[in-house]
Design an enzyme around this catalytic site. Structure first.
Site, PDB file in Angstrom:
ATOM      1  N   CYS A 144       0.906  -1.292  -0.173  1.00 18.31           N
ATOM      2  CA  CYS A 144      -0.192   0.179   0.035  1.00 18.31           C
ATOM      3  C   CYS A 144       0.374   1.372   0.234  1.00 18.31           C
ATOM      4  O   CYS A 144       0.879   1.224   1.250  1.00 18.31           O
ATOM      5  CB  CYS A 144      -1.119  -0.150   1.369  1.00 18.31           C
ATOM      6  N   CYS A 147       0.076   4.214   1.390  1.00 13.70           N
ATOM      7  CA  CYS A 147      -0.815   4.121   3.891  1.00 13.70           C
ATOM      8  C   CYS A 147       1.642   4.315   4.106  1.00 13.70           C
ATOM      9  O   CYS A 147       1.127   4.694   5.080  1.00 13.70           O
ATOM     10  CB  CYS A 147      -0.820   2.816   3.993  1.00 13.70           C
ATOM     11  N   ASP A 148       2.386   3.578   2.662  1.00 17.43           N
ATOM     12  CA  ASP A 148       3.650   3.853   3.275  1.00 17.43           C
ATOM     13  C   ASP A 148       4.362   5.021   2.439  1.00 17.43           C
ATOM     14  O   ASP A 148       5.695   4.849   3.512  1.00 17.43           O
ATOM     15  CB  ASP A 148       4.634   2.160   3.214  1.00 17.43           C
TER      16      ASP A 148
END
Ligand code: NDP
Length: 331
Positions: A144, A147-148
């Protein structure tokens, strides 16, 4: 939370929707607006795969600026709650019939009773088949970018895959990472030309084609990978701080085997989203042959809800005999 379902196991739902992604929420909006008592059963988080997409620029009505997947799914959820949809967090593990009712067994050891069910469980991501994957999962291997990506500011990362997800997520990463290498196992891409051109035009991107990742290296965190050219069979050590993986998805329907018709793990539906079991519908990416697009998944959900309304109206429900409606409607 006020709109979480109270005592979800002690009542009869008009519809239980398994999965709170785009298809499930599209179904919930139509079902609850149709005066259906509707429960969305979700095992992880509402929003599904779409919620992890950083920008959506092909959902009708949202284009300039593009909306984030998270914001779009939050709007779907608010919309469903507005019409009265309730939510419950648990995992469906078995479906069965009890006369005209459909029973959804959950991992809480309990059973939800419903007149209709829509299965909108999406698909699961494919894991990178590289040595040491599990050791470094979450320690430099990510699925992701949304997200990261901030953890990889000014770092060097590789993105594996040649589909729309790989290109979109790689482009997002170019805003954070110093260098982004797109590693793909052949020369042709499944991604749309617009996504390919946009990524190509980024100054900090390089494509590494005909190549796969065979091994991950590092101590605590990812430090390098082994890249193998699939044509020459040549291998090389390639230093990188992160490995972002977007190599497609697969269905997880083992728990439905024997209950309804599947093909290659996907649920067979007709154009009305009906499965082989009356009163049970499927919507979104889990349907055999579905185009995996947010607008299509939401449309599947809407179709399922409309068809379910007709189906429910055509049955003499034992709990409604002699009553207008045995189950009180919620406000
Ligand atoms: P796809 O299945 O489209 O692409 C998967 C990619 O991973 C392919 O390039 C495939 O290579 C590669 N791959 C598969 N297995 C391996 C492996 N073992 N090792 C290396 N590479 C591998 O998945 P996506 O998640 O990209 O997209 C899924 C669907 O969602 C598509 O229909 C896409 O259009 C849609 N989507 C739409 C978006 C949007 O409209 N905004 C955003 C993101 C996705 P190969 O090509 O050689 O098989």
């Amino acid at each position: 939370m006020a709109d979480m379902a109270e005592f979800p196991y002690d009542r009869i739902w008009d519809m239980v929707i398994i999965g709170g992604g785009c298809a499930g929420l599209g179904c919930a909006i139509y079902a609850s607006r149709n005066q259906f008592e509707t429960l969305v059963l979700e095992k992880k988080f509402v929003g599904g795969t779409l919620a992890l997409t950083y920008e959506v620029e092909n959902y009708p009505g949202f284009f300039n600026p593009p909306i984030s997947g998270m914001e779009l799914t939050q709007k779907f959820e608010e919309h469903a709650r507005y019409f009265g949809t309730k939510f419950h967090y648990a995992e469906a593990i078995k479906l069965e019939n009890d006369g005209p009712y459909r029973l959804v067994h959950t991992n809480e050891g309990k059973v939800l009773r419903a007149r209709t069910v829509t299965i909108a469980i999406g698909t699961e991501v494919n894991k990178l088949p590289a040595k040491n994957h599990d050791k470094f999962y979450g320690k430099g291997i990510s699925y992701c970018a949304t997200c990261d990506a901030p953890f990889f500011k000014d770092k060097r990362v590789i993105v594996v895959g040649g589909g729309e997800s790989a290109f979109e997520e790689a482009y997002y990463l170019t805003r954070f990472a110093r260098e982004v290498y797109l590693v793909h196992r052949r020369q042709q891409f499944r991604a749309s030309p617009i996504a390919v051109e946009r990524l190509r035009s980024a100054p900090n991107v390089e494509f590494i084609l005909d190549t796969v990742v065979t091994e991950i290296h590092g101590n605590e965190q990812v430090e390098a990978v082994t890249l193998k050219n699939v044509k020459t069979k040549e291998e090389r050590h390639f230093p990188t701080d992160g490995v972002f993986v977007f190599i497609g998805h697969h269905p997880r329907t083992e728990w439905l085997e024997g209950y309804l018709e599947l093909e290659r793990g996907y649920i067979k539906v007709n154009y009305q989203q009906e499965t082989s079991v009356p009163g049970v519908y499927a919507a979104g990416d889990i349907c055999l042959g579905a185009e995996k697009q947010a607008v299509i998944s939401a449309g599947h959900g809407a179709t399922a809800a409309i068809k379910a309304r007709n189906y429910v109206d055509g049955i003499n429900w034992p709990d409604r005999v002699g009553k207008e409606a045995a189950v009180p409607r919620q406000g």
